[in-house]
Enzyme design. Sequence first.
Site, PDB file in Angstrom:
ATOM      1  N   CYS A 113      42.533 -67.903   8.166  1.00  0.00           N
ATOM      2  CA  CYS A 113      43.484 -68.352   9.188  1.00  0.00           C
ATOM      3  C   CYS A 113      43.585 -67.365  10.336  1.00  0.00           C
ATOM      4  O   CYS A 113      44.134 -67.684  11.382  1.00  0.00           O
ATOM      5  CB  CYS A 113      44.860 -68.579   8.572  1.00  0.00           C
ATOM      6  SG  CYS A 113      45.548 -67.081   7.854  1.00  0.00           S
ATOM      7  N   ASP A 166      45.319 -64.629  10.399  1.00  0.00           N
ATOM      8  CA  ASP A 166      46.616 -63.962  10.471  1.00  0.00           C
ATOM      9  C   ASP A 166      46.506 -62.504   9.997  1.00  0.00           C
ATOM     10  O   ASP A 166      45.732 -62.195   9.098  1.00  0.00           O
ATOM     11  CB  ASP A 166      47.650 -64.712   9.617  1.00  0.00           C
ATOM     12  CG  ASP A 166      47.992 -66.064  10.222  1.00  0.00           C
ATOM     13  OD1 ASP A 166      47.536 -66.321  11.351  1.00  0.00           O
ATOM     14  OD2 ASP A 166      48.696 -66.846   9.579  1.00  0.00           O
ATOM     15  N   CYS A 192      51.562 -67.042  10.828  1.00  0.00           N
ATOM     16  CA  CYS A 192      52.330 -68.278  10.715  1.00  0.00           C
ATOM     17  C   CYS A 192      53.761 -67.984  10.250  1.00  0.00           C
ATOM     18  O   CYS A 192      54.095 -66.854   9.874  1.00  0.00           O
ATOM     19  CB  CYS A 192      51.650 -69.196   9.715  1.00  0.00           C
ATOM     20  SG  CYS A 192      51.810 -68.588   8.037  1.00  0.00           S
ATOM     21  N   CYS A 200      49.916 -66.855   2.302  1.00  0.00           N
ATOM     22  CA  CYS A 200      50.651 -66.074   3.311  1.00  0.00           C
ATOM     23  C   CYS A 200      51.444 -64.958   2.632  1.00  0.00           C
ATOM     24  O   CYS A 200      51.572 -63.860   3.181  1.00  0.00           O
ATOM     25  CB  CYS A 200      51.574 -66.992   4.101  1.00  0.00           C
ATOM     26  SG  CYS A 200      50.807 -68.556   4.581  1.00  0.00           S
TER      27      CYS A 200
HETATM   28 FE1  FES Z   1      47.506 -67.601   7.164  1.00  0.00          FE
HETATM   29 FE2  FES Z   1      49.990 -68.163   6.822  1.00  0.00          FE
HETATM   30  S1  FES Z   1      48.441 -69.509   7.473  1.00  0.00           S
HETATM   31  S2  FES Z   1      49.049 -66.243   6.647  1.00  0.00           S
END
Ligand code: FES
Length: 138
Positions: free
Chosen positions: A36, A38, A63, A107
């Site tokens: 993702c 992140d 997110c 996450c």
């Molecule tokens: Fe990747 Fe939440 S979608 S940390």
Amino acid sequence: MALDYSQKVMDHFINPRNVGEIPDADGVGEAGNPKCGDIMKIYLKVNPETKIIDDVKFKTFGCASAIASSSMATEMIKGRTIEDAWNLTNNAVAEALDGLPPIKMHCSVLAEEAIHTALNDYRAKNGMEVIPMEHHEE
Ligand code: FES
């Protein structure tokens, strides 16, 4: 379809605790999820005598669940020893948030990994043995 987030997730997302950085941190750790994109960064201030985490801050580019997980995880390790902090699992963080949607569990893994990386940074800087990191499958 909107995901079903708990009140606690929404609260920690909208009003996150411990956001920021500690310029003279004793340990800094970062974790990222390549899928993702992140990224979460954790800063620790550790009392040299008691090994208690006196202060912790985070910066998360991610997110809502990643921000809520960082906020909750920092709350859970503040005032705890570095050993206690190491034992904080992503499941405990998700539980404290009254759950995360299954596709958002990864996450909370970011929070566990960023804390572990920061604790190992602290350990390495203080001549302590670095603890092998467990990698979560997804
Ligand atoms: Fe990747 Fe939440 S979608 S940390």
